[in-house]
Design a protein around this motif. Structure first.
Motif, PDB file in Angstrom:
ATOM      1  N   VAL A   1       0.861  -1.187   0.000  1.00 31.18           N
ATOM      2  CA  VAL A   1       0.000   0.000   0.000  1.00 31.18           C
ATOM      3  C   VAL A   1       0.891   1.229   0.000  1.00 31.18           C
ATOM      4  O   VAL A   1       1.708   1.411   0.919  1.00 31.18           O
ATOM      5  CB  VAL A   1      -0.949   0.018   1.211  1.00 31.18           C
ATOM      6  CG1 VAL A   1      -1.888   1.218   1.132  1.00 31.18           C
ATOM      7  CG2 VAL A   1      -1.749  -1.282   1.288  1.00 31.18           C
ATOM      8  N   SER A   2       0.776   2.057  -1.004  1.00 28.29           N
ATOM      9  CA  SER A   2       1.606   3.253  -1.080  1.00 28.29           C
ATOM     10  C   SER A   2       1.120   4.297  -0.087  1.00 28.29           C
ATOM     11  O   SER A   2      -0.028   4.262   0.380  1.00 28.29           O
ATOM     12  CB  SER A   2       1.569   3.831  -2.495  1.00 28.29           C
ATOM     13  OG  SER A   2       0.299   4.370  -2.786  1.00 28.29           O
ATOM     14  N   ALA A   3       2.008   5.238   0.220  1.00 30.55           N
ATOM     15  CA  ALA A   3       1.644   6.289   1.175  1.00 30.55           C
ATOM     16  C   ALA A   3       0.514   7.156   0.642  1.00 30.55           C
ATOM     17  O   ALA A   3      -0.378   7.574   1.390  1.00 30.55           O
ATOM     18  CB  ALA A   3       2.875   7.142   1.481  1.00 30.55           C
ATOM     19  N   ASP A   4       0.534   7.427  -0.664  1.00 22.51           N
ATOM     20  CA  ASP A   4      -0.540   8.234  -1.251  1.00 22.51           C
ATOM     21  C   ASP A   4      -1.881   7.519  -1.158  1.00 22.51           C
ATOM     22  O   ASP A   4      -2.914   8.155  -0.929  1.00 22.51           O
ATOM     23  CB  ASP A   4      -0.217   8.544  -2.720  1.00 22.51           C
ATOM     24  CG  ASP A   4       0.980   9.466  -2.858  1.00 22.51           C
ATOM     25  OD1 ASP A   4       1.292  10.156  -1.872  1.00 22.51           O
ATOM     26  OD2 ASP A   4       1.596   9.495  -3.943  1.00 22.51           O
ATOM     27  N   ALA A   5      -1.858   6.194  -1.340  1.00 23.97           N
ATOM     28  CA  ALA A   5      -3.112   5.440  -1.258  1.00 23.97           C
ATOM     29  C   ALA A   5      -3.669   5.453   0.162  1.00 23.97           C
ATOM     30  O   ALA A   5      -4.886   5.506   0.355  1.00 23.97           O
ATOM     31  CB  ALA A   5      -2.894   3.999  -1.733  1.00 23.97           C
ATOM     32  N   ARG A   6      -2.779   5.415   1.170  1.00 25.47           N
ATOM     33  CA  ARG A   6      -3.244   5.453   2.561  1.00 25.47           C
ATOM     34  C   ARG A   6      -3.940   6.764   2.881  1.00 25.47           C
ATOM     35  O   ARG A   6      -4.830   6.817   3.737  1.00 25.47           O
ATOM     36  CB  ARG A   6      -2.078   5.249   3.520  1.00 25.47           C
ATOM     37  CG  ARG A   6      -1.460   3.858   3.467  1.00 25.47           C
ATOM     38  CD  ARG A   6      -0.271   3.745   4.411  1.00 25.47           C
ATOM     39  NE  ARG A   6       0.362   2.440   4.328  1.00 25.47           N
ATOM     40  CZ  ARG A   6      -0.013   1.375   5.015  1.00 25.47           C
ATOM     41  NH1 ARG A   6      -1.028   1.493   5.884  1.00 25.47           N
ATOM     42  NH2 ARG A   6       0.613   0.227   4.883  1.00 25.47           N
ATOM     43  N   GLY A   7      -3.550   7.823   2.202  1.00 28.94           N
ATOM     44  CA  GLY A   7      -4.121   9.129   2.503  1.00 28.94           C
ATOM     45  C   GLY A   7      -5.402   9.453   1.761  1.00 28.94           C
ATOM     46  O   GLY A   7      -6.002  10.506   2.009  1.00 28.94           O
ATOM     47  N   LEU A   8      -5.848   8.579   0.850  1.00 29.33           N
ATOM     48  CA  LEU A   8      -7.063   8.858   0.085  1.00 29.33           C
ATOM     49  C   LEU A   8      -8.302   8.638   0.949  1.00 29.33           C
ATOM     50  O   LEU A   8      -8.386   7.682   1.717  1.00 29.33           O
ATOM     51  CB  LEU A   8      -7.149   7.958  -1.150  1.00 29.33           C
ATOM     52  CG  LEU A   8      -6.186   8.269  -2.294  1.00 29.33           C
ATOM     53  CD1 LEU A   8      -6.367   7.258  -3.420  1.00 29.33           C
ATOM     54  CD2 LEU A   8      -6.412   9.684  -2.826  1.00 29.33           C
ATOM     55  N   ALA A   9      -9.268   9.538   0.806  1.00 28.27           N
ATOM     56  CA  ALA A   9     -10.573   9.368   1.456  1.00 28.27           C
ATOM     57  C   ALA A   9     -11.513   8.684   0.476  1.00 28.27           C
ATOM     58  O   ALA A   9     -11.667   9.119  -0.665  1.00 28.27           O
ATOM     59  CB  ALA A   9     -11.131  10.729   1.873  1.00 28.27           C
ATOM     60  N   LEU A  10     -12.121   7.582   0.912  1.00 30.43           N
ATOM     61  CA  LEU A  10     -12.980   6.786   0.042  1.00 30.43           C
ATOM     62  C   LEU A  10     -14.397   6.773   0.575  1.00 30.43           C
ATOM     63  O   LEU A  10     -14.626   6.742   1.792  1.00 30.43           O
ATOM     64  CB  LEU A  10     -12.461   5.350  -0.063  1.00 30.43           C
ATOM     65  CG  LEU A  10     -11.043   5.165  -0.600  1.00 30.43           C
ATOM     66  CD1 LEU A  10     -10.654   3.696  -0.544  1.00 30.43           C
ATOM     67  CD2 LEU A  10     -10.931   5.692  -2.033  1.00 30.43           C
ATOM     68  N   ALA A  11     -15.356   6.781  -0.346  1.00 28.90           N
ATOM     69  CA  ALA A  11     -16.753   6.634   0.045  1.00 28.90           C
ATOM     70  C   ALA A  11     -16.978   5.221   0.594  1.00 28.90           C
ATOM     71  O   ALA A  11     -16.248   4.285   0.238  1.00 28.90           O
ATOM     72  CB  ALA A  11     -17.671   6.896  -1.147  1.00 28.90           C
TER      73      ALA A  11
END
Length: 375
Positions: free
Chosen positions: A264-274
């Motif tokens: 899991v990339s750092a950018d993916a961890r920071g995404l807000a998902l519905a």
């Protein structure tokens, strides 16, 4: 199969049949069967660009007209057109499989009659009756094959529709859970606001902002899934924590066979998902790992990757080539599990692709939109 490959496969037998027409044709015979064969083959290869109904009607009428013309006007020859008959038999199979009803009820018998009547171009006395009988049997076989393939296509379409409908109903159950979650939060915050409006009015703004945010998220979820229907209430709900659930799925896969890794990339961890997107991500990983266990249990290098690309969450599940003797990778034989995944991913505004990986093995890739609140 693409058009170029089809042409390469059809060329050698077509050339042999045309050479048979050329060799069997008498010196003073008609040259028309030597031309009608390539034209019929061209019509068969053009079926992806021209409606099969138009091709079948044109081919049947042209072949019948050629038969009548050679019988009454042109000199008799040693061949009636082997290549033409083979191409028309293939076209009859395609028409029986794909032509629209009720046009197929008229065009298929018309094409079969044109095929069976072609040997009379040889003139009389000759072996025209024998060849006509053989072509009649061949036309019946082509018609039966086309009808059988049509029934298989129909069953396949019904199965795909059933999978899509089941996925829509699952999404509807998820929508019920999401709306219930948000509405519960709205009610609780509204009750708290009523309680403190007299004693602590300065705390009303954060509560009202929370109510607005929860209501907006609920509307966003409903807009994305508004066309699905409510089904039975026994479906799984949204994972409590997406990354924890994914780690559990990957660990469970390693316990049942080849080890899998989660990246899991750092950018993916920071995404807000519905919420519905989180559930869909979980379903993609779960179904993909299940397919690996079913179809390539000994495959190595099983990886689950979550990355961010332009604000979108990209989920990729790959596995290496399976050892000799293993079954094909997921989807290799037209399974319907990927149909449901595509339906789910596209329902929440994402994109989905599955196919062979460049280095061998199989790859499933889905891209999901981030959570956004409408203005």
């Amino acid at each position: 199969m693409n058009r170029r490959r089809t042409l390469l496969l059809a060329l050698p037998p077509a050339l042999l049949l045309w050479l048979g027409d050329l060799v069997s044709n008498e010196p003073d015979g008609s040259w028309l069967p030597l031309v009608s064969g390539p034209l019929a083959l061209g019509a068969l290869l053009a079926r992806r660009r021209v409606a099969v109904e138009a091709l079948a009607a044109g081919a049947a009428l042209a072949s019948g007209a050629l038969t009548l013309g050679m019988l009454w006007l042109a000199p008799a020859g040693g061949s009636w057109g082997l290549l033409e008959s083979a191409a028309l038999l293939a076209l009859l199979t395609v028409a029986a499989r794909t032509a629209r009803v009720p046009a197929a009820y008229v065009l298929c018998p018309l094409l079969a009659v044109a095929i069976a009547a072609a040997p009379v171009r040889m003139g009389f006395p000759s072996d025209a009756q024998t060849f006509a009988f053989l072509l009649t049997v061949a036309a019946g076989g082509a018609l039966a094959l086309g009808c059988y393939l049509r029934s298989l296509d129909r069953r396949r379409a019904d199965a795909v529709t059933a999978v899509q409908e089941a996925e829509r109903l699952a999404l509807a159950r998820d929508l019920h859970d999401f709306v219930a979650h948000h509405v519960t939060g709205i009610v609780v915050q509204a009750q708290a606001a009523r309680t403190i409006r007299e004693t602590a009015p300065e705390q009303l703004d954060p509560l009202l902002a929370g109510i607005e945010r929860a209501g907006t998220e609920t509307l966003a979820s409903m807009r994305r899934l508004v066309h699905v229907l409510r089904a039975a209430p026994d479906a799984p709900t949204r994972p409590a924590d997406l990354l924890t659930e994914l780690a559990a799925l990957v660990a469970a896969h390693g316990d049942s066979g080849a080890a899998a890794t989660l990246d899991v990339s750092a950018d993916a961890r920071g995404l807000a998902l519905a919420p519905e997107v989180e559930t869909s991500v979980h379903r993609v990983v779960q179904e993909s790992l299940t397919n690996v266990r079913r179809h390539a249990p000994e495959a190595d290098d099983v990886r689950v990757r979550l990355t961010a690309d332009g604000g979108r969450l990209c989920v990729e599940v790959t596995n290496g080539p399976a050892p000799a003797g293993d079954r094909p990778p997921p989807g290799g034989r037209g399974g319907l599990g990927l149909v449901g995944l595509r339906e789910r991913v596209e329902a929440v505004g994402g994109g989905f692709a599955a196919g062979p990986a460049p280095g061998g093995g199989w790859r499933v890739r889905a891209a999901f939109p981030p959570a956004h609140l409408p203005h």
